[in-house]
Design an enzyme around this catalytic site. Structure first.
Site, PDB file in Angstrom:
ATOM      1  CG  PHE A 112      34.059  38.449  36.572  1.00 37.32           C
ATOM      2  CD1 PHE A 112      33.396  37.586  37.132  1.00 37.32           C
ATOM      3  CD2 PHE A 112      35.513  38.709  36.231  1.00 37.32           C
ATOM      4  CE1 PHE A 112      34.493  37.133  38.171  1.00 37.32           C
ATOM      5  CE2 PHE A 112      35.988  38.148  37.354  1.00 37.32           C
ATOM      6  CZ  PHE A 112      35.688  37.343  38.235  1.00 37.32           C
ATOM      7  CB  CYS A 113      32.174  40.556  30.047  1.00 37.45           C
ATOM      8  SG  CYS A 113      32.816  42.019  31.021  1.00 37.45           S
ATOM      9  CB  CYS A 125      35.999  40.357  30.770  1.00 38.69           C
ATOM     10  SG  CYS A 125      35.440  40.495  32.411  1.00 38.69           S
ATOM     11  CE1 TYR A 161      37.979  46.638  29.374  1.00 35.34           C
ATOM     12  CE2 TYR A 161      38.740  45.250  31.190  1.00 35.34           C
ATOM     13  CZ  TYR A 161      38.631  46.430  30.636  1.00 35.34           C
ATOM     14  OH  TYR A 161      38.983  47.536  31.492  1.00 35.34           O
TER      15      TYR A 161
END
Length: 378
Positions: free
Chosen positions: A115-116, A113, A110
């Site tokens: 973390f992404c 996101c 995403y």
């Protein structure tokens, strides 16, 4: 190119021409077409032409003609072998200079996101080419093939699956630094571990995920000072366990900010028309309510901005005034993690407030430049 080779072998002459070409990969290799007819110019020390004193003598009969033909044939074969050797050596040297193509990397994500965003920051900084598959956060059809139902997921050559942002980063960094280790081999060092959180929910964790699997010489090269490795691991963990939990309470702090955040999420994410409308308005209201619960869960102040400001200033203080980055002259994995988390707020009120009310701006701009220019590529 072939003409240069011929000249360097002694001026083969007008009829040693290069016209036809054949392709190997993306390199066009010209093929020499050499004529041995007529008065070919000398390519040795025989005066003005190939017909040197041997051929200027009286005509030879019988065996003499055979000797002449043999000389021509032998000379032609010798010339051919010499040019062939020159070409072979040249392109062997050229192949040595050709960069090795890396594995195919596909990131399922995403865009908003954190973390992404951490993984993208790492890949971009190191100049690693990758493809992005934006996942629909409602249906998640793009990752229906995976038992792991979260993002990010990084596929390597469509065969090896890496889960968890910190595992992805640690694995790839180990591959870049170490000699001769494959992704599959390194991944064995980060085993899955199931546990239960405070709410009684089963969660999946990974052992050693902040640790790079390096030999002694590789470790010394990457961490020349004693405490650098420990410092990097500490702040990578801090980014995952603390900083990331400040994002939602801040971007959904008020109804107006929550709506603006979901407008950004819908624009940047992968939603259908109905899903986008539903997410923007219903999701914005829901996340405004949830952010209040998150504030209580993480013991944040009533004004959650103050927790964000303190966290960011703590980070800047840890870097200190003498270093451009926590990694020194170049960002380390902690720099990339913190930048990746903070970047998801760009374009929102919380980001503007952070840049105005903390000391992070100079470091943040240096990180932007380092990542845009792929400064970790070498």
């Amino acid at each position: 190119m072939a003409a240069v080779c011929v000249r360097s072998l002694g001026q083969v002459g007008r009829h040693a021409l290069l016209r036809q070409g054949c392709k190997t990969g993306n390199v066009s290799i010209p093929a020499a077409r050499i004529s041995l007819q007529g008065g070919v110019r000398a390519y040795g020390t025989g005066g003005t032409g190939f017909r040197s004193k041997l051929f200027s003598a009286a005509p030879l009969r019988g065996g003499g003609r055979t000797l002449g033909c043999a000389f021509l044939l032998g000379g032609g074969i010798g010339l051919y072998q010499t040019i062939k050797f020159t070409f072979t050596r040249h392109f062997a040297e050229q192949d040595t200079d050709t960069p090795v193509t890396g594995p195919k990397l596909t990131l399922y994500q995403y865009k908003t996101c954190p973390f992404c965003s951490k993984v993208r920051a790492f890949l971009d900084y190191h100049g690693l080419p990758y493809e992005i598959v934006e996942v629909n956060p409602v249906m998640r059809q793009e990752i229906k093939w995976s038992k792991y139902r979260k993002v990010p997921i990084l596929m390597v050559d469509e065969t090896v699956q890496l889960n968890d942002s910190s595992v992805i980063i640690s694995t790839l960094k180990t591959v870049l630094v170490s000699k001769g280790k494959t992704v599959s081999e390194i991944l064995l060092c980060y085993p899955e571990m199931k546990s239960t959180n405070d709410s009684g929910k089963e969660i999946l964790e990974y052992n050693n995920k902040y640790w790079l699997m390096l030999g002694e010489s590789e470790e010394q090269q990457l961490y020349p000072e004693k405490d650098l490795r420990k410092e990097e691991m500490t702040w990578r963990k801090w980014a995952d366990d603390w900083l990331v939990h400040l994002i939602s309470p801040n971007v959904y702090r008020t109804p107006a900010e929550s709506l603006a955040s979901f407008d950004y999420i819908v624009r940047e994410g992968k939603f259908g028309t109905f899903e986008g409308f539903f997410a923007k308005y219903v999701g914005a209201f829901a996340m405004f309510i949830i952010s209040k619960r998150l504030k209580a869960r993480h013991n944040l102040q009533d004004d959650v901005r103050q927790d964000l400001y303190k966290a960011v200033n703590d980070w800047v203080s840890a870097i200190g005034k003498k270093r451009k980055f926590m990694g020194g002259e170049q960002p380390n994995l902690a720099d990339l993690a913190v930048f990746g988390v903070l970047r998801v707020m760009e374009g929102l009120e919380s980001f503007d407030d952070m840049m105005e009310n903390t000391k992070v701006k100079n470091w943040y701009r240096r990180m932007e430049k380092a990542i845009q220019q792929h400064e970790g590529q070498n």
